[in-house]
Design a protein around this motif. Structure first.
Motif, PDB file in Angstrom:
ATOM      1  N   ALA A  14       0.839  -1.200   0.000  1.00 14.87           N
ATOM      2  CA  ALA A  14       0.000   0.000   0.000  1.00 14.87           C
ATOM      3  C   ALA A  14       0.879   1.256   0.000  1.00 14.87           C
ATOM      4  N   PRO A  15       0.367   2.360  -0.563  1.00  9.94           N
ATOM      5  CA  PRO A  15       1.149   3.606  -0.581  1.00  9.94           C
ATOM      6  C   PRO A  15       1.664   4.030   0.795  1.00  9.94           C
ATOM      7  N   ALA A  16       0.858   3.851   1.839  1.00 11.09           N
ATOM      8  CA  ALA A  16       1.284   4.252   3.185  1.00 11.09           C
ATOM      9  C   ALA A  16       2.509   3.460   3.637  1.00 11.09           C
ATOM     10  N   ASP A  17       2.575   2.173   3.269  1.00  6.52           N
ATOM     11  CA  ASP A  17       3.728   1.349   3.640  1.00  6.52           C
ATOM     12  C   ASP A  17       4.988   1.784   2.894  1.00  6.52           C
ATOM     13  N   VAL A  18       4.825   2.157   1.629  1.00  4.87           N
ATOM     14  CA  VAL A  18       5.950   2.630   0.827  1.00  4.87           C
ATOM     15  C   VAL A  18       6.452   3.956   1.389  1.00  4.87           C
ATOM     16  N   LEU A  19       5.518   4.857   1.673  1.00  8.57           N
ATOM     17  CA  LEU A  19       5.912   6.172   2.196  1.00  8.57           C
ATOM     18  C   LEU A  19       6.592   6.043   3.557  1.00  8.57           C
ATOM     19  N   ALA A  20       6.178   5.081   4.360  1.00 11.21           N
ATOM     20  CA  ALA A  20       6.810   4.868   5.672  1.00 11.21           C
ATOM     21  C   ALA A  20       8.282   4.518   5.515  1.00 11.21           C
ATOM     22  N   VAL A  21       8.618   3.707   4.507  1.00 14.31           N
ATOM     23  CA  VAL A  21      10.018   3.360   4.268  1.00 14.31           C
ATOM     24  C   VAL A  21      10.777   4.576   3.740  1.00 14.31           C
ATOM     25  N   ILE A  22      10.175   5.328   2.833  1.00 15.70           N
ATOM     26  CA  ILE A  22      10.811   6.543   2.306  1.00 15.70           C
ATOM     27  C   ILE A  22      11.101   7.534   3.429  1.00 15.70           C
ATOM     28  N   ALA A  23      10.189   7.644   4.382  1.00 16.45           N
ATOM     29  CA  ALA A  23      10.316   8.625   5.466  1.00 16.45           C
ATOM     30  C   ALA A  23      11.269   8.191   6.573  1.00 16.45           C
ATOM     31  N   ASP A  24      11.683   6.942   6.586  1.00 10.47           N
ATOM     32  CA  ASP A  24      12.547   6.409   7.648  1.00 10.47           C
ATOM     33  C   ASP A  24      14.020   6.586   7.261  1.00 10.47           C
ATOM     34  N   PHE A  25      14.507   7.827   7.351  1.00 13.01           N
ATOM     35  CA  PHE A  25      15.852   8.164   6.897  1.00 13.01           C
ATOM     36  C   PHE A  25      16.940   7.408   7.659  1.00 13.01           C
ATOM     37  N   ALA A  26      16.713   7.127   8.930  1.00 13.46           N
ATOM     38  CA  ALA A  26      17.719   6.425   9.729  1.00 13.46           C
ATOM     39  C   ALA A  26      18.066   5.067   9.124  1.00 13.46           C
ATOM     40  N   ARG A  27      17.127   4.468   8.387  1.00 14.79           N
ATOM     41  CA  ARG A  27      17.343   3.135   7.796  1.00 14.79           C
ATOM     42  C   ARG A  27      17.894   3.190   6.369  1.00 14.79           C
ATOM     43  N   TYR A  28      18.071   4.382   5.783  1.00 14.79           N
ATOM     44  CA  TYR A  28      18.571   4.479   4.409  1.00 14.79           C
ATOM     45  C   TYR A  28      19.873   3.707   4.188  1.00 14.79           C
ATOM     46  N   PRO A  29      20.837   3.768   5.114  1.00 14.09           N
ATOM     47  CA  PRO A  29      22.062   2.995   4.880  1.00 14.09           C
ATOM     48  C   PRO A  29      21.812   1.487   4.752  1.00 14.09           C
ATOM     49  N   ASP A  30      20.674   0.998   5.268  1.00 16.04           N
ATOM     50  CA  ASP A  30      20.347  -0.427   5.180  1.00 16.04           C
ATOM     51  C   ASP A  30      19.927  -0.849   3.777  1.00 16.04           C
ATOM     52  N   TRP A  31      19.304   0.063   3.020  1.00 10.41           N
ATOM     53  CA  TRP A  31      18.754  -0.344   1.723  1.00 10.41           C
ATOM     54  C   TRP A  31      19.198   0.486   0.518  1.00 10.41           C
ATOM     55  N   THR A  32      19.892   1.571   0.744  1.00  9.35           N
ATOM     56  CA  THR A  32      20.425   2.325  -0.392  1.00  9.35           C
ATOM     57  C   THR A  32      21.923   2.089  -0.445  1.00  9.35           C
ATOM     58  N   GLY A  33      22.431   1.879  -1.611  1.00 11.54           N
ATOM     59  CA  GLY A  33      23.852   1.614  -1.738  1.00 11.54           C
ATOM     60  C   GLY A  33      24.726   2.822  -1.483  1.00 11.54           C
ATOM     61  N   GLU A  34      24.241   4.017  -1.833  1.00 12.77           N
ATOM     62  CA  GLU A  34      25.070   5.216  -1.778  1.00 12.77           C
ATOM     63  C   GLU A  34      25.033   5.946  -0.443  1.00 12.77           C
ATOM     64  N   VAL A  35      23.948   5.838   0.309  1.00 10.60           N
ATOM     65  CA  VAL A  35      23.824   6.574   1.570  1.00 10.60           C
ATOM     66  C   VAL A  35      24.533   5.797   2.674  1.00 10.60           C
ATOM     67  N   LYS A  36      25.567   6.408   3.232  1.00 14.81           N
ATOM     68  CA  LYS A  36      26.336   5.766   4.296  1.00 14.81           C
ATOM     69  C   LYS A  36      25.894   6.247   5.682  1.00 14.81           C
ATOM     70  N   GLU A  37      25.407   7.494   5.762  1.00 15.12           N
ATOM     71  CA  GLU A  37      24.872   8.051   7.014  1.00 15.12           C
ATOM     72  C   GLU A  37      23.684   8.940   6.680  1.00 15.12           C
ATOM     73  N   ALA A  38      22.694   8.960   7.571  1.00 10.88           N
ATOM     74  CA  ALA A  38      21.533   9.839   7.416  1.00 10.88           C
ATOM     75  C   ALA A  38      21.162  10.369   8.797  1.00 10.88           C
ATOM     76  N   GLU A  39      21.000  11.681   8.881  1.00 11.39           N
ATOM     77  CA  GLU A  39      20.663  12.317  10.152  1.00 11.39           C
ATOM     78  C   GLU A  39      19.580  13.361   9.920  1.00 11.39           C
ATOM     79  N   VAL A  40      18.440  13.202  10.580  1.00 11.72           N
ATOM     80  CA  VAL A  40      17.365  14.188  10.481  1.00 11.72           C
ATOM     81  C   VAL A  40      17.746  15.390  11.331  1.00 11.72           C
ATOM     82  N   LEU A  41      17.808  16.565  10.700  1.00 13.57           N
ATOM     83  CA  LEU A  41      18.201  17.796  11.387  1.00 13.57           C
ATOM     84  C   LEU A  41      17.008  18.612  11.880  1.00 13.57           C
ATOM     85  N   ALA A  42      15.858  18.485  11.192  1.00 10.74           N
ATOM     86  CA  ALA A  42      14.660  19.243  11.572  1.00 10.74           C
ATOM     87  C   ALA A  42      13.433  18.470  11.112  1.00 10.74           C
ATOM     88  N   THR A  43      12.342  18.591  11.878  1.00  8.01           N
ATOM     89  CA  THR A  43      11.085  17.930  11.534  1.00  8.01           C
ATOM     90  C   THR A  43       9.947  18.936  11.512  1.00  8.01           C
TER      91      THR A  43
END
Length: 147
Positions: A14-43
């Motif tokens: 479902a779109p909500a499940d896809v968007l949840a993964v897109i929005a979970d920046f802390a996990r980007y290093p787990d599934w994107t090859g190029e992102v080695k670190e991700a830090e949310v600076l503002a919400t």
């Protein structure tokens, strides 16, 4: 106006499940090859990321960048470059559309402008590789059911 590169993929979720993964920046290093670190600076008021620092390693190009995110409803997120060592511009978006009972069509658009001179054809090919890898990684992550 700069040209952009775009590609789409269908993800069995479902779109909500896809968007949840897109929005979970802390996990980007787990599934994107190029992102080695991700830090949310503002919400924003809903707790979604407004500014994110990403440390990228895409082989020949290594970068430390900050992106500003804009969330539009529950089916779209776009970003623009705030600062970077290697890039002049980085504009992108994920647009999600329901594709049946439990499927989502995800379209990724990307425009990159590097500080070093690069032929347009080479730049488009690089954008296409980035998009295809990101969509394949997103599909694999979402369909694996990992949160």
């Amino acid at each position: 106006m700069a040209e952009h590169t775009s590609s789409s993929i269908t993800i069995e979720a479902a779109p909500a499940d896809v968007l949840a993964v897109i929005a979970d920046f802390a996990r980007y290093p787990d599934w994107t090859g190029e992102v080695k670190e991700a830090e949310v600076l503002a919400t924003d008021a809903q707790g979604r990321a407004e500014q994110v620092r990403l440390v990228m390693d895409a082989g020949a190009i290594k970068d430390d960048q900050v992106l500003a995110y804009t969330w539009t409803g529950e089916n779209s997120v776009s970003w623009t470059l705030v600062k970077s060592q290697m890039l002049r511009a980085l504009d992108g978006s994920y647009i999600l559309k329901s594709a049946g009972a439990a499927a989502t069509e995800v379209t990724y658009q990307l425009t990159v402008d590097v500080k070093i001179p690069m032929l347009g054809m080479i730049k488009r090919k690089a954008e296409k590789v980035i998009i295809d890898r990101a969509l394949a990684g997103l599909k694999k992550r979402v369909e694996s059911g990992e949160k």
